[in-house]
Design an enzyme around this catalytic site. Structure first.
Site, PDB file in Angstrom:
ATOM      1  CG  HIS A  34      43.288 -53.169 -31.951  1.00 37.98           C
ATOM      2  ND1 HIS A  34      43.568 -54.462 -31.580  1.00 37.98           N
ATOM      3  CD2 HIS A  34      44.424 -52.459 -31.718  1.00 37.98           C
ATOM      4  CE1 HIS A  34      44.821 -54.533 -31.166  1.00 37.98           C
ATOM      5  NE2 HIS A  34      45.361 -53.327 -31.222  1.00 37.98           N
ATOM      6  CB  ALA A  35      39.449 -57.134 -33.254  1.00 35.94           C
ATOM      7  CG  HIS A  37      43.321 -53.613 -27.172  1.00 34.54           C
ATOM      8  ND1 HIS A  37      43.384 -52.736 -28.221  1.00 34.54           N
ATOM      9  CD2 HIS A  37      44.507 -53.540 -26.540  1.00 34.54           C
ATOM     10  CE1 HIS A  37      44.563 -52.128 -28.220  1.00 34.54           C
ATOM     11  NE2 HIS A  37      45.271 -52.606 -27.213  1.00 34.54           N
ATOM     12  N   GLY A 147      48.808 -59.591 -25.090  1.00 31.11           N
ATOM     13  CA  GLY A 147      48.828 -60.119 -26.463  1.00 31.11           C
ATOM     14  C   GLY A 147      50.191 -60.688 -26.818  1.00 31.11           C
ATOM     15  CB  VAL A 176      43.420 -60.340 -33.217  1.00 31.51           C
ATOM     16  CG1 VAL A 176      42.247 -60.167 -34.180  1.00 31.51           C
ATOM     17  CG2 VAL A 176      42.968 -61.105 -31.972  1.00 31.51           C
TER      18      VAL A 176
END
Ligand code: PAF
Length: 281
Positions: A34-35, A37, A147, A176
């Site tokens: 997803h965004a 990553h 992350g 994010v």
């Protein structure tokens, strides 16, 4: 973007880059990208000449009653997303390539692997540190990116790298979020429509605790209890809500600076985790 599924093929692809003196970044993932990553890939690109992304659903970090079998595996879609980005190489091995049948070694970061999420997922962090150590040995990157959403994972990995002298820079990349504040996660897919509406309350609850501390309250244990009650009221079954020191994740005391508030809570089939950092004082 090139691909490799074996360690031998991976090393073959890496060799010319290394000979040319290029800087290599590794973004370890379990796929279903997803965004969040893709942000790690961008951060890798800013810090290195080459970006390697690994996609490997690591069996050893799932407990027996957890979602290893049902974890979303979306390799084709992941490849498509990475092609449009700045990844140079995708490494997607099978479990037998990563874990030889007779393997006997486990990498353990003691104490830190038993606190917070480790209390509820007893095998999880040993699985994470073992696979991340192996991936770092396979790729031998100059920099690896993780992350901040998995804040405990990031701190545990930093500890491992320092303790066993792995020559790599570990970079944490800010979480994010969806427009309503929910931290992006592959496990958000498990939420029903009504749970999805409740889910952002986890972040709101962390932000509320942060606000109270920034306003001067130092009664951390009372703040934790109050937010646990808020989460239960919203429909979550919280595992923990805890104010800790960023550096070693020990419970925060009045005089500590560099704090992080972490929470994990179950909502239907999903177990959500999130955190916010703050500088006390
Ligand atoms: O954060 C993850 O996706 C995983 O825990 C990691 C770091 C790729 C190890 O399997």
């Amino acid at each position: 973007m090139d691909t490799a599924t074996t360690i031998a093929a991976l090393r073959e692809r890496l060799a010319p880059w290394r000979r040319a003196g290029e800087r290599i970044a590794l973004v370890p993932t379990m796929g279903n990208l997803h965004a969040g990553h893709l942000q790690l890939v961008e951060a890798g690109r800013e810090r290195a000449d080459r970006v390697v992304v690994s996609v490997f659903v690591n069996p050893t970090q799932f407990g027996e009653d957890e979602d290893y079998a049902s974890y979303p595996r979306t390799l084709e879609e992941d490849v498509r997303k990475l092609r449009g980005r700045s990844a140079d190489l995708l490494f997607s091995p099978q479990p037998a390539e990563v874990y030889p049948e007779d393997a006997k070694t486990v990498v353990e970061v003691r104490e830190m692997n038993k606190m917070l999420c480790g209390q509820f997922r007893p095998v999880h962090f040993n699985g994470v540190t073992t696979v991340v150590c192996k991936l770092l040995n396979m790729v031998q990157p100059d920099v690896a990116l993780f992350g901040e959403k998995d804040f405990q994972q990031l701190v545990v990995i930093r500890r491992m790298v320092a303790d066993i002298n792995i020559p790599v820079e570990i970079v944490g990349v800010p979480t994010v979020r969806e427009a309503d504040g929910l931290a992006m996660s592959s496990r958000n897919d498990y939420l029903s429509a009504s749970e999805r509406r409740i889910a952002p309350s986890l972040y709101q609850s962390l932000c509320a605790a942060k606000k109270v501390i920034e306003a001067g309250s130092l009664d951390f244990r009372q703040i934790e209890q109050a937010q646990l009650a808020v989460l239960r009221q919203a429909g979550f079954s919280p595992d923990y809500f805890s104010i800790r020191r960023c550096s070693d994740l020990l419970p925060a005391a009045d005089q500590d600076g560099g704090l992080v508030i972490l929470a994990a809570a179950r909502l239907g089939k999903a177990r959500l985790i999130d955190n916010v950092q703050l500088t006390a004082g």
